[in-house]
Design a protein around this motif. Structure first.
Motif, PDB file in Angstrom:
ATOM      1  N   GLU A  38       0.828  -1.206   0.000  1.00 54.87           N
ATOM      2  CA  GLU A  38       0.000   0.000   0.000  1.00 54.87           C
ATOM      3  C   GLU A  38       0.861   1.255   0.000  1.00 54.87           C
ATOM      4  OE1 GLU A  38      -3.500   2.038   2.750  1.00 54.87           O
ATOM      5  OE2 GLU A  38      -3.105  -0.117   2.857  1.00 54.87           O
ATOM      6  N   ILE A  45       0.937   4.083  -3.014  1.00 51.43           N
ATOM      7  CA  ILE A  45       0.723   5.513  -2.791  1.00 51.43           C
ATOM      8  C   ILE A  45       1.893   6.327  -3.339  1.00 51.43           C
ATOM      9  CG2 ILE A  45       0.502   7.275  -1.000  1.00 51.43           C
ATOM     10  CD1 ILE A  45      -0.999   5.184   0.678  1.00 51.43           C
ATOM     11  N   GLU A  46       3.103   5.839  -3.120  1.00 46.86           N
ATOM     12  CA  GLU A  46       4.292   6.549  -3.618  1.00 46.86           C
ATOM     13  C   GLU A  46       4.288   6.639  -5.140  1.00 46.86           C
ATOM     14  OE1 GLU A  46       9.150   5.934  -3.713  1.00 46.86           O
ATOM     15  OE2 GLU A  46       7.948   4.949  -2.151  1.00 46.86           O
ATOM     16  N   HIS A  82       1.421   9.018  -6.663  1.00 48.04           N
ATOM     17  CA  HIS A  82       1.653  10.461  -6.614  1.00 48.04           C
ATOM     18  C   HIS A  82       2.602  10.946  -7.704  1.00 48.04           C
ATOM     19  CE1 HIS A  82       0.340  10.692  -2.105  1.00 48.04           C
ATOM     20  NE2 HIS A  82      -0.667  10.580  -2.952  1.00 48.04           N
ATOM     21  N   THR A  91      -7.376  11.040  -8.087  1.00 50.80           N
ATOM     22  CA  THR A  91      -7.362  11.426  -6.676  1.00 50.80           C
ATOM     23  C   THR A  91      -8.356  12.546  -6.381  1.00 50.80           C
ATOM     24  OG1 THR A  91      -5.505  12.932  -7.117  1.00 50.80           O
ATOM     25  CG2 THR A  91      -4.969  10.715  -6.312  1.00 50.80           C
ATOM     26  N   HIS A  98      -6.168   9.466  -1.931  1.00 45.57           N
ATOM     27  CA  HIS A  98      -4.824   9.448  -2.503  1.00 45.57           C
ATOM     28  C   HIS A  98      -4.163   8.091  -2.257  1.00 45.57           C
ATOM     29  CE1 HIS A  98      -4.494  13.843  -3.360  1.00 45.57           C
ATOM     30  NE2 HIS A  98      -5.444  13.879  -2.446  1.00 45.57           N
ATOM     31  N   GLY A  99      -4.982   7.041  -2.202  1.00 48.12           N
ATOM     32  CA  GLY A  99      -4.452   5.726  -1.887  1.00 48.12           C
ATOM     33  C   GLY A  99      -4.848   4.663  -2.879  1.00 48.12           C
TER      34      GLY A  99
END
Length: 404
Positions: free
Chosen positions: A257, A261-262, A265, A274, A281-282
C-alpha cells in the motif's frame, strides 16, 4: 482490418503449461501449426518466428500476461477474442461444438482473418501504469488471502475460545493479535484476573471503546464443554500459527500500500483519479487508474468504457420479446474497482447519493443501484480522463443542480 492476398493471421490458444499456435493464410488454409511450452525463453522464439512470417495480427483469449507483453514489445498487433466469444464461435466450425487446443487456435486465427475489421488491436499502457496495476492487483490478492486466514482463525476460536470473537473491533487488529498471542485459548485466559487484564490493556494501548467489565466477562467465561487441556494446547498451536500468518500477510499488504501511494503520486494521471470523491490518494484511486489505463484511444467514447466495465446493461430484443439483463462479459477487475468507488462515493457526494436513492426508490436492489451509479460516474470519469482534468463538482452539471 481488411484482408489482402498473401496475408497471414495467427491464433494462440493460451494455457498454463503449453500454448497452441496456428497460422492461416488469407483463404483460411493452415500454413503452420505447433505448440510451445509456457516459458519466457520460448516466447522470444515465438515472437521471432511470427515476425519472420510477417503475420498481420495475432488473436488470443487474454489481454495480459508475459506472452501478451512479449507480443506487444515486438510491435505485433494483438487482438483479444474473449473465451465467452470463442465458446459461441465453436459451433461455426463444428456442429458438435467440440473443443480442442489446436481447434481453438485455428478458430482464433480464422476469426481474425474474417472479422478482423470488427476488432480493435490491444494497446499497451505506459510502464508506470503497468507497474501500478501489478501492485494494485497483488495487494488485492493479499487482502483476499488475509480475509481467508481471518475466517480460519474465527473458526478455530469457535472451538477453543468463543469469548475472543467480537472482543475487539477486528480479529486482525493489533490489539486482538497481541491479546491472542498471550491468551490463545479459553484455558489460557482462565487464570486471568480483572486487575491483570486491565494492566494488559494499558500495556497494549487499548482505546477503551468497550468497558473493562464487559471485556473481562467475555474472556472469563467457562471453557467450551468437552474441551480438555491437551486439546486446548493443540488448538493454541493452531491459533498462534494463524496469527503469525495473518500478521505476515497484513504487513506485506501495508508495504504494498505504501509503494502504491508513492507511485500513484508520481503518475501523470494521478490528479484525475485522486480528485474523485472518496477515491482519496491511496489504493482506491490507484486501482481506478490502473484498470482504466492511460491509453485514451482504447475508449473512444464513454459507452465503450461502460461496456468493458460491465456497468451498462445488455438489451436483448426479438419480435415482441424485449429484456434488459446483467452484462456478464466484462473486465471483472475494472468492474470491481468502479463498483467499490461508486458505492463509497454516495456517502460524501450529494449527487451520487441522489442517483443511488432514486434507483432504490424505483425498486432496484442495492447491487443494481450501485451499478446504475457506477454507470453515471463513468460519464464523469471518462470526460475528465479524456480532457486530462481533475474532477470539479462546480463544473459538474448534475452536482450543481443538487447543490442549487
Amino acid at each position: 482490418m481488411s484482408t489482402h492476398q498473401g496475408q497471414l493471421f495467427a491464433g494462440i490458444d493460451w494455457a498454463s503449461k503449453t500454448h497452441a499456435i496456428c497460422v492461416v493464410d488469407d483463404r483460411g488454409a493452415i500454413r503452420i501449426r505447433f505448440e510451445i511450452p509456457n516459458t519466457r525463453k520460448t516466447f522470444n522464439g515465438l515472437v521471432t518466428r511470427l515476425t519472420k512470417l510477417g503475420v498481420e495480427g495475432v488473436a488470443i483469449e487474454r489481454c495480459d500476461g508475459p506472452l501478451v507483453e512479449a507480443l506487444l514489445d515486438a510491435c505485433l498487433r494483438v487482438f483479444v477474442i474473449t473465451p465467452r466469444q470463442v465458446k459461441g464461435l465453436r459451433t461455426r466450425y463444428s456442429g458438435s461444438g467440440a473443443k480442442s487446443d489446436a481447434g481453438d487456435a485455428y478458430l482464433l486465427a480464422d476469426v481474425l482473418r474474417t472479422d478482423g475489421h470488427r476488432l480493435t488491436p490491444l494497446t499497451q499502457d505506459g510502464d508506470a501504469t503497468q507497474v501500478l496495476r501489478s501492485l494494485s492487483r497483488t495487494r488485492k490478492q493479499l487482502v483476499e488471502a488475509r480475509v481467508g486466514l481471518v475466517n480460519q482463525l474465527r473458526a478455530e476460536l469457535e472451538r477453543c475460545f468463543p469469548g475472543a470473537i467480537g472482543l475487539f473491533a477486528r480479529l486482525d487488529s493489533d490489539v486482538t493479535i497481541a491479546f491472542l498471542r498471550r491468551y490463545p485459548t479459553q484455558h489460557a485466559a482462565a487464570r486471568l484476573t480483572q486487575a491483570r487484564f486491565a494492566a494488559f490493556l494499558r500495556r497494549i494501548a487499548y482505546c477503551g471503546r468497550k468497558p473493562l467489565e464487559e471485556l473481562f466477562a467475555r474472556v472469563s467465561e467457562a471453557p467450551p464443554a468437552g474441551l480438555s487441556a491437551d486439546e486446548a494446547d493443540g488448538h493454541a498451536a493452531c491459533v498462534l500459527a494463524l496469527l503469525k500468518a495473518v500478521e505476515t500477510v497484513r504487513n506485506q499488504e501495508r508495504e504494498l500500500e505504501a509503494e502504491i501511494i508513492e507511485r500513484l503520486h508520481t503518475h501523470a494521471d494521478a490528479h484525475i483519479f485522486t480528485s474523485l470523491p472518496k477515491a482519496g490518494h491511496g489504493v482506491r484511486a490507484a486501482a481506478l487508474l490502473a484498470e482504466i489505463g492511460d491509453v485514451r484511444a482504447r475508449f473512444p467514447d464513454e459507452e465503450s468504457l461502460a461496456a468493458l466495465a460491465g456497468v451498462a446493461p445488455v438489451t436483448r430484443a426479438s419480435g415482441k420479446y424485449h429484456a434488459v439483463g446483467f452484462r456478464w462479459a466484462a473486465d471483472k477487475k475494472l468492474r470491481n474497482a468502479l463498483i467499490d468507488f461508486a458505492d463509497d462515493s454516495r456517502h460524501v457526494s450529494p449527487w451520487a447519493a441522489k442517483v443511488y436513492n432514486d434507483a432504490i426508490s424505483r425498486g432496484k436492489r442495492h447491487p443494481h443501484a450501485v451499478r446504475i451509479l457506477a454507470r453515471a460516474w463513468v460519464r464523469v470519469i471518462w470526460r475528465c480522463w479524456q480532457d486530462n482534468t481533475a474532477y470539479n463538482p462546480e463544473l459538474h452539471g448534475g452536482a450543481m443542480q443538487i447543490a442549487a
